[in-house]
Design an enzyme around this catalytic site. Structure first.
Site, short mmCIF file in Angstrom:
data_model
loop_
_atom_site.label_atom_id
_atom_site.label_comp_id
_atom_site.label_asym_id
_atom_site.label_seq_id
_atom_site.Cartn_x
_atom_site.Cartn_y
_atom_site.Cartn_z
N CYS A 1 0.85 -1.10 0.07
CA CYS A 1 -0.01 -0.12 0.02
C CYS A 1 1.00 1.28 0.05
O CYS A 1 1.49 1.73 1.04
CB CYS A 1 -0.90 -0.01 1.19
SG CYS A 1 -2.10 1.52 1.20
N CYS B 1 -0.68 4.15 2.03
CA CYS B 1 -0.26 4.07 3.41
C CYS B 1 1.28 4.16 3.90
O CYS B 1 1.27 4.79 5.08
CB CYS B 1 -0.90 2.33 4.05
SG CYS B 1 -2.10 1.72 3.08
N ASP B 2 2.06 3.75 3.11
CA ASP B 2 3.49 3.75 3.75
C ASP B 2 4.29 4.77 2.96
O ASP B 2 5.57 4.63 3.41
CB ASP B 2 3.84 2.35 3.44
CG ASP B 2 3.22 1.52 4.63
OD1 ASP B 2 2.87 1.89 5.53
OD2 ASP B 2 3.07 0.16 4.17
#
Ligand code: NAP
Length: 311
Positions: A133, A136-137
């Site tokens: 992701c 997300c990261d």
């Protein structure tokens, strides 16, 4: 044994939406999930495309979905793995380690997950350099080097996204041509931070505490080499979460469940909604819309077929 009019498998956006519509349609409704409720969006840092919420955390949005389902009395059974399921029988049977359930209808909303590379180091470095992701990261890789694997729209678009943070983004692809749409390809070719590694597959991900290298093989020359990288983002497709179904409903060649426009599967009284079904777009909004449609037709099924007076 617990009995419901409808049981929804999976508590993500599709499952909660189905729960809200089914419960408002006066069906006794339960959601069973193998994990905590919330589904994939619970892991998204932020969503910018769910109408009405220009910026909202994925976890926060799913909390709102859950509160909404609670308000209409949807019962929840998180952390329950399905051991046995019979979708053909009437009522349908679902057995988890903890409980046995029977339901007049089942709505499958178990979603999908990223396909894994299946190479040494991948599992070991999840959360320490391996991520599925970018949204997300990505921010963890400011001024670092990352490697994206794959050549489809997801790989190329997520690689572009990662250039906001990383100094350098490799795209490792097993062929010498991308599968992504031409316009997406062109943007990537024009991006000076992106370097393509063609005709190559990842053989291993290595490091110490964190990821440090990927070992790659050129599939044409069979030459093995290493790339220094701080992160690896595999984007090689997604697979539906359907292991428990054992082929009881019709699926496409990728395993996604085939439905008609009412979300009905090949089995009467069984619906599939959200990412788990064969669909052209997998987003929170489309999953929620699927859930609404599937639940409305589950309500009709219970009213017209299961409880109709016999003549
Ligand atoms: P995809 O289109 O199936 O692409 C997967 C990529 O990974 C392909 O390039 C494939 O290589 C490669 N691949 C597959 N298995 C591999 C393996 N074991 N090792 C190495 N490489 C492997 O998947 P996706 O990019 O996740 O997209 C899924 C669907 O969503 C597509 O229909 C896509 O168009 C759509 N999507 C659309 C958008 C958008 O419109 N904005 C954004 C994201 C996704 P080959 O090319 O050699 O097969």
């Amino acid at each position: 044994m617990k009995e419901f009019d409808t049981i929804i498998l999976g508590g993500g956006p599709a499952g909660f939406s189905a729960g809200i519509y089914a419960a408002r349609g006066a069906l006794s409704t339960a959601i069973i999930d193998i994990n905590m409720l919330g589904g994939q969006p619970s892991n998204y840092l932020e969503l910018e495309n769910y109408p009405g919420y220009p910026h909202i955390g994925g976890f926060d949005l799913m909390e709102k979905f859950e509160e909404h389902a609670d308000k209409f009395g949807v019962e929840k059974f998180p952390m329950q793995e399905i051991e046995k399921i019979d979708l053909i029988s009437n009522p349908k049977l679902i057995k988890t380690k903890e409980e046995e359930f029977r339901a007049k209808t089942v709505i499958i909303a178990t979603g999908a997950q990223p396909m894994k590379l299946g190479v040494p180091g991948e599992k070991e470095y999840v959360g320490r350099g391996v991520s599925y992701c970018a949204v997300c990261d990505g921010a963890f890789y400011r001024d670092k080097t990352v490697a994206v694997v794959g050549g489809g729209n997801s790989a190329v678009e997520e690689a572009m996204y990662l250039t906001k943070f990383a100094n350098k983004v490799y795209i490792i692809h097993r062929r010498d041509a991308l599968r992504a749409d031409k316009i997406v390809q062109q943007r990537a070719f024009n991006n000076p931070k992106i370097e393509f590694v063609w005709d190559s597959v990842v053989k291993e991900i290595t490091g110490h505490e964190l990821v440090e290298k990927v070992v790659i093989e050129n599939v044409k020359t069979h030459e093995i080499s290493e790339l220094d990288t701080n992160g690896v983002f595999p984007y090689i497709g997604i697979v539906p979460n359907i292991d428990f179904i054992n082929g009881q409903v019709e699926q496409d060649k990728g395993g996604f469940i085939i439905t008609d426009e009412t979300m009905k599967t090949s089995v009467d009284g069984v619906y599939a909604v959200g990412d788990v079904r064969h669909t052209p777009l997998r987003q929170v909004i489309t999953a929620a819309a699927d859930g609404a449609i599937g639940a409305v037709y589950a309500v009709k099924y219970v009213e017209e077929v299961v409880t109709a007076p016999s003549h």
